[in-house]
Scaffold this motif. Sequence first.
Motif, mmCIF file in Angstrom:
data_model
loop_
_atom_site.group_PDB
_atom_site.id
_atom_site.type_symbol
_atom_site.label_atom_id
_atom_site.label_comp_id
_atom_site.label_asym_id
_atom_site.label_seq_id
_atom_site.Cartn_x
_atom_site.Cartn_y
_atom_site.Cartn_z
ATOM 1 N N GLN A 242 5.412 -9.008 1.716
ATOM 2 C CA GLN A 242 6.678 -9.005 2.448
ATOM 3 C C GLN A 242 7.822 -8.884 1.628
ATOM 4 O O GLN A 242 7.847 -9.341 0.319
ATOM 5 N N THR B 34 -0.859 -11.498 2.257
ATOM 6 C CA THR B 34 0.160 -10.675 3.022
ATOM 7 C C THR B 34 1.161 -10.138 1.811
ATOM 8 O O THR B 34 1.108 -10.646 0.772
ATOM 9 N N ASN C 288 6.938 -11.192 11.177
ATOM 10 C CA ASN C 288 6.044 -10.209 11.888
ATOM 11 C C ASN C 288 5.906 -8.937 11.098
ATOM 12 O O ASN C 288 5.139 -7.990 11.476
ATOM 13 N N ASN D 8 11.734 -11.039 9.360
ATOM 14 C CA ASN D 8 11.159 -11.356 10.247
ATOM 15 C C ASN D 8 9.489 -11.288 9.738
ATOM 16 O O ASN D 8 8.990 -10.428 9.258
ATOM 17 N N ARG E 145 5.818 -8.157 7.913
ATOM 18 C CA ARG E 145 5.210 -8.216 6.785
ATOM 19 C C ARG E 145 3.733 -7.442 6.822
ATOM 20 O O ARG E 145 3.042 -7.471 7.872
ATOM 21 N N LYS F 173 0.135 -7.228 6.637
ATOM 22 C CA LYS F 173 -1.169 -8.066 6.619
ATOM 23 C C LYS F 173 -2.273 -7.378 6.091
ATOM 24 O O LYS F 173 -3.298 -6.959 6.861
#
Length: 440
Positions: free
Chosen positions: A340, A338, A357, A355, A359, A361
């Motif tokens: 972020q 990941t 979610n 958050n 980031r 992936k």
Amino acid sequence: RRRGSVGRERREGFDFFFYFFVIVVIQQQQQPQQQQQQEQQQKDGDATTPDDDETTPAATTTAPSAMDEEAATVTEAINELITETDTLRDIASASRAKAEREQKEREDAEEWRKNIDVTALQNQLLRIAASTDRGQYANSMEKEEVLRLVESLEATATEIAPHKPPSPSSDDTTTPLLPPPLIGTWSLLYSTTQLFRSSPFFLAGRSTCRTPDQVKQYDWFCDMHRVALAISNIGNVRQIVKANGRLVNEFEVKVGSVPFLGEVLPRVRYSGGWPVTVDGAIVSSADVSPVNLMEESSYRFGREGSSNDGVDESDVEDIQSSGRRRKVVAEWDLHMDTVQIKGSNIPLLRNLLDNPNVRLKSRDLSNLLEQSVDSYTTPRPKLYTTYVDDGMRIVRDEDDHVFIYGRVSESEEESDYKGVMADLGVGKLLEGFNDAVTKF
């Protein structure tokens, strides 16, 4: 020497008795055949008449001819045994000579390492790293000096403590996947390439290149990416190596939010920027798969600035003869996961970026591409640790770029950015203005 001569005498005596034994066995096997031939000749002699006496000389000459052939066969067999024994002796002698030579090389290397002042080498590295902002402003002479110091340190690399990671099918959660000397928080002190290329994200990007032309294109892209960040200041670059095989890279950066005041306020004759910045940290993570720990034969061949992917066998000899070989303390495969942005000080945007979610992936994206595109394979970049001690770690990537890390602590905790205020630094600016000017 006396023991050696006695050994040789014993071996020569053994060879004599061995040959003698072979001759006796062959003769014993051939005696029944000779006896049968003699009996058959005797019967033939008794059955002949006086008129047949003229054939007797021919019969008598046949027996010696057969015996000569048998003797020649025995002699040939003995010569073959002697040749094979000599060959085995030569192989054993060459093996002993090779073992003695390798032992001598290890002893010489150990003696040479004892005479190297590791602390002095590291201090020289740190001085260059500090004066060149981790290598970003190093000149050619400084770069060459760093490589010389690095190779000297790599030559002193010793085997880390034996470590057996748990098998993938094991339920063991207590035994670390990575050896303890590598675990902890490390800060990037020097790099022979752009600092951000220490990130698993950029390492994975490089690993997608399959040809030299693609490598050059990627290098150009990284150069342009650094130029685009010219108005930014790169802060701490950390690498957290966790016992469970997780690697986290934290890349902190500050960017001027409004570079030139004159462009925003035309009446203000000031070419500088606002004293506020956009702060943040780009955090990328990957899973580490140990490939190899140092062994006597664990050498990596490579040359600075060239890829080691698919090295031709014809090139290996040239690389070996050039003397540019080094032991690898640890070799890792990275599986990118990941990306972020954390610790952003941009109002409103901070909550969104924090958050999980949000980031990137990249692993899920790679899996999707691998299933959809036949020619695509998930990149697995390699990292080679070529030196490590209590305070310093030297790593090379697949292009032989050098990354020098200094140990910050043994902690495996990632940085906590919750304390960063999402106000573009205005709060800190006003606080400083009050302390220095208004003094309320």
